[in-house]
Design an enzyme around this catalytic site. Structure first.
Site, PDB file in Angstrom:
ATOM      1  N   ASN A   8       0.855  -1.193   0.000  1.00  0.00           N
ATOM      2  CA  ASN A   8       0.000   0.000   0.000  1.00  0.00           C
ATOM      3  C   ASN A   8       0.889   1.240   0.000  1.00  0.00           C
ATOM      4  OD1 ASN A   8       0.550   0.757   2.868  1.00  0.00           O
ATOM      5  ND2 ASN A   8      -0.389  -1.242   3.220  1.00  0.00           N
ATOM      6  N   LYS A  64     -10.781  -3.576  19.182  1.00  0.00           N
ATOM      7  CA  LYS A  64      -9.359  -3.888  19.361  1.00  0.00           C
ATOM      8  C   LYS A  64      -8.884  -3.572  20.779  1.00  0.00           C
ATOM      9  CE  LYS A  64      -8.603  -3.087  14.424  1.00  0.00           C
ATOM     10  NZ  LYS A  64      -7.644  -3.324  13.361  1.00  0.00           N
ATOM     11  N   LYS A 117       8.473 -17.257 -11.132  1.00  0.00           N
ATOM     12  CA  LYS A 117       7.770 -16.107 -11.695  1.00  0.00           C
ATOM     13  C   LYS A 117       6.515 -16.589 -12.431  1.00  0.00           C
ATOM     14  CE  LYS A 117       8.357 -12.326 -14.903  1.00  0.00           C
ATOM     15  NZ  LYS A 117       8.948 -11.977 -16.190  1.00  0.00           N
ATOM     16  N   LYS A 134     -13.401   0.373  15.853  1.00  0.00           N
ATOM     17  CA  LYS A 134     -12.058  -0.217  15.967  1.00  0.00           C
ATOM     18  C   LYS A 134     -11.509  -0.055  17.384  1.00  0.00           C
ATOM     19  CE  LYS A 134     -11.065   0.347  11.061  1.00  0.00           C
ATOM     20  NZ  LYS A 134     -10.367   1.075  10.014  1.00  0.00           N
ATOM     21  N   ASP A 190      -4.350  -6.306   4.908  1.00  0.00           N
ATOM     22  CA  ASP A 190      -5.364  -7.167   5.521  1.00  0.00           C
ATOM     23  C   ASP A 190      -5.342  -8.580   4.919  1.00  0.00           C
ATOM     24  OD1 ASP A 190      -6.342  -5.310   7.323  1.00  0.00           O
ATOM     25  OD2 ASP A 190      -7.652  -4.395   5.834  1.00  0.00           O
ATOM     26  N   PHE A 225      -4.250   3.350  14.965  1.00  0.00           N
ATOM     27  CA  PHE A 225      -4.572   4.350  13.946  1.00  0.00           C
ATOM     28  C   PHE A 225      -5.759   3.845  13.149  1.00  0.00           C
ATOM     29  CE2 PHE A 225      -1.588   7.885  13.461  1.00  0.00           C
ATOM     30  CZ  PHE A 225      -0.742   7.603  14.518  1.00  0.00           C
TER      31      PHE A 225
HETATM   32  N1  CTP Z   1      -3.951  -3.342  12.047  1.00  0.00           N
HETATM   33  C1  CTP Z   1      -3.236  -4.439  12.444  1.00  0.00           C
HETATM   34  N2  CTP Z   1      -3.306  -5.601  11.740  1.00  0.00           N
HETATM   35  C2  CTP Z   1      -4.080  -5.684  10.634  1.00  0.00           C
HETATM   36  C3  CTP Z   1      -4.816  -4.570  10.204  1.00  0.00           C
HETATM   37  C4  CTP Z   1      -4.733  -3.408  10.932  1.00  0.00           C
HETATM   38  O1  CTP Z   1      -2.533  -4.360  13.451  1.00  0.00           O
HETATM   39  N3  CTP Z   1      -4.121  -6.821   9.964  1.00  0.00           N
HETATM   40  C5  CTP Z   1      -3.892  -2.092  12.843  1.00  0.00           C
HETATM   41  C6  CTP Z   1      -3.278  -0.908  12.134  1.00  0.00           C
HETATM   42  O2  CTP Z   1      -1.889  -0.824  12.405  1.00  0.00           O
HETATM   43  C7  CTP Z   1      -4.036   0.264  12.734  1.00  0.00           C
HETATM   44  C8  CTP Z   1      -5.397  -0.321  13.071  1.00  0.00           C
HETATM   45  O3  CTP Z   1      -5.225  -1.735  13.124  1.00  0.00           O
HETATM   46  O4  CTP Z   1      -3.446   0.719  13.943  1.00  0.00           O
HETATM   47  C9  CTP Z   1      -6.487   0.023  12.104  1.00  0.00           C
HETATM   48  O5  CTP Z   1      -6.094  -0.281  10.797  1.00  0.00           O
HETATM   49  P1  CTP Z   1      -7.050   0.003   9.570  1.00  0.00           P
HETATM   50  O6  CTP Z   1      -6.355  -0.428   8.317  1.00  0.00           O
HETATM   51  O7  CTP Z   1      -7.592   1.388   9.645  1.00  0.00           O
HETATM   52  O8  CTP Z   1      -8.301  -0.920   9.858  1.00  0.00           O
HETATM   53  P2  CTP Z   1      -8.585  -2.449   9.749  1.00  0.00           P
HETATM   54  O9  CTP Z   1      -8.684  -3.007  11.126  1.00  0.00           O
HETATM   55  O10 CTP Z   1      -7.604  -3.123   8.839  1.00  0.00           O
HETATM   56  O11 CTP Z   1     -10.049  -2.469   9.117  1.00  0.00           O
HETATM   57  P3  CTP Z   1     -10.529  -2.030   7.641  1.00  0.00           P
HETATM   58  O12 CTP Z   1      -9.372  -2.360   6.707  1.00  0.00           O
HETATM   59  O13 CTP Z   1     -11.704  -2.867   7.416  1.00  0.00           O
HETATM   60  O14 CTP Z   1     -10.831  -0.563   7.700  1.00  0.00           O
END
Ligand code: CTP
Length: 391
Positions: free
Chosen positions: A206, A337, A285, A333, A275, A319
């Site tokens: 990303n 969490k 490859k 969240k 995710d 975050f």
């Molecule tokens: N995070 C994490 N592990 C993951 C996904 C997210 O530890 N697999 C943590 C990120 O570092 C951040 C928080 O969770 O502090 C929120 O991440 P975000 O990408 O906003 O949300 P998600 O929980 O991934 O949910 P979504 O993608 O559905 O918005």
């Protein structure tokens, strides 16, 4: 109010690098006064420092002044921090032995501000046991040092003695100036993107630059914490004094974070964790064949959620980056969490998000309190987050 830095320049070839240090300090809004020894003026003109610092450069102990102020005393008391750069064997020897025979050495002797010596000298001088004994003695008195680097020296030899790079010197100066309200605390920060391999050539990732997490790590270190930064791939340089653990994938990040979690007081997860990851990683490859290609993805662990379940006394901060329904999603969240607070930003707001030096956020606490912040630098925001963890 801007802080006052007094920079003492002594007679070494590295004096030309001090020009860059002074210029950077001015850009960072410090007030800079420069003192040059007689030998330093053989390497760089006082006018260079005067132009950059916008202050008169002091070169002579007995120079006639138009106003009555004992100048070495006034600079000694004005200084919030004192940087000697480069610090030669000569100035180290003088200060270590209580000699104050020119403007610089008298001012160092008269100041109560932290004094930092950025060492720069010939390797043989550096290694001389007399110089090393002087450095040891000064350290015992509480003087601070930026050690010399190894490398090619202007005198044609190679070895230790080269002045450290400008960033390291500035970081050490800022460390000396900062309040140490996180002293004794162990802070764990994650930053950057994770990278999930598809085959030996490609990956999914990303746009995270890692800047937010790196600024948090830097700020925490400046405030005296012992900091571990678990970082995905970024182009950023390691903040001085921070223990950086480089990782690639979410699974690697999880392993490293869990390893450090129990021993941490404050945990801030600024990383943009992927995710999903490809269900299988091809050993070879993947060749171009059909018109369409599907890659099956499987869910990565939610690292932060697992930390929330594991947490004992840690302050846990997450975050949340969204493109819509920011506050509702952030609140969900925060709950799911088990966080102490969450820093939420909307990617679509100008000045917020990936790659920028600024951010625009709302912070939501467990008790439901929400504070909206104007656009600010990521470093300022880092300090606000750290202030909140202390509360
Ligand atoms: N995070 C994490 N592990 C993951 C996904 C997210 O530890 N697999 C943590 C990120 O570092 C951040 C928080 O969770 O502090 C929120 O991440 P975000 O990408 O906003 O949300 P998600 O929980 O991934 O949910 P979504 O993608 O559905 O918005």
């Amino acid at each position: 109010m801007s802080k006052n830095i007094v920079v003492g320049v002594t007679g070494g070839i590295a004096a030309y690098k001090t020009v860059e240090v002074v210029s950077r300090l001015k850009k960072m809004s410090y007030n800079v006064d420069v003192i040059m020894t007689k030998s330093a003026q053989e390497f760089v003109m006082p006018l260079t420092f005067q132009t950059l610092s916008k202050n008169k450069v002091v070169c002579d102990m007995f120079e006639k002044t138009n106003y009555y102020e004992v100048e070495h005393i006034s600079l000694a008391t004005k200084a919030d921090a004192f940087l000697v750069c480069p610090a030669t064997a000569n100035i180290i020897g003088k200060v270590a032995n209580g000699i104050a025979d020119d403007f610089l050495s008298t001012t160092i002797m008269a100041t109560k501000a932290p004094v930092i010596f950025a060492l720069g000298m010939n390797t043989n001088m550096y290694e001389n046991p007399i110089v090393q004994a002087n450095i040891k003695k000064l350290k015992e008195y509480g003087y601070l040092f930026v050690d010399a680097d190894e490398g090619f020296l202007a005198c044609g030899t190679s070895g230790k003695g080269r002045l450290a790079d400008t960033q390291t010197i500035i970081d050490s100066l800022e460390y000396a100036l900062s309040k140490k309200d996180l002293q004794g605390k162990k802070v764990l920060v994650t930053a950057g993107p994770t990278t999930e391999s598809i085959d030996p050539v490609r990956f999914i990732t990303n746009h995270s630059s890692g800047k937010m997490g790196y600024e948090i790590a830097k700020a925490a270190r400046l405030r005296g914490a012992s900091v571990t930064l678990v970082s995905g791939k970024t182009n950023l340089s390691c903040p001085t004094g921070v223990n950086v653990v480089n990782v690639t994938s979410a699974l690697e990040m999880k392993e490293e974070v869990i390893k450090h979690f129990d021993n941490s007081d404050i945990v801030i997860k600024a990383a943009a964790v992927a995710d999903y990851r490809p269900k299988s990683v091809s050993d070879d490859k993947i060749k171009k064949t059909d018109e369409n290609l599907s890659i099956e993805l499987e869910k990565n662990p939610d690292i932060l959620k697992e930390l929330g379940q594991r947490k004992s006394n840690q302050i846990l901060v997450g975050f949340c980056m969204e493109t819509k329904d920011l506050i509702e999603n952030a609140k969900k969240k925060l709950e799911s969490k088990n966080l102490d607070f969450i820093v939420a930003n909307n990617l679509k707001v100008e000045g917020a998000g990936f790659g920028t030096d600024t951010n625009v956020v709302s912070i939501i606490e467990r008790n439901g309190n929400k504070t909206d912040y104007e656009k600010m630098s990521k470093f300022e925001l880092a300090n606000i987050i750290l202030d909140k963890t202390l509360k």
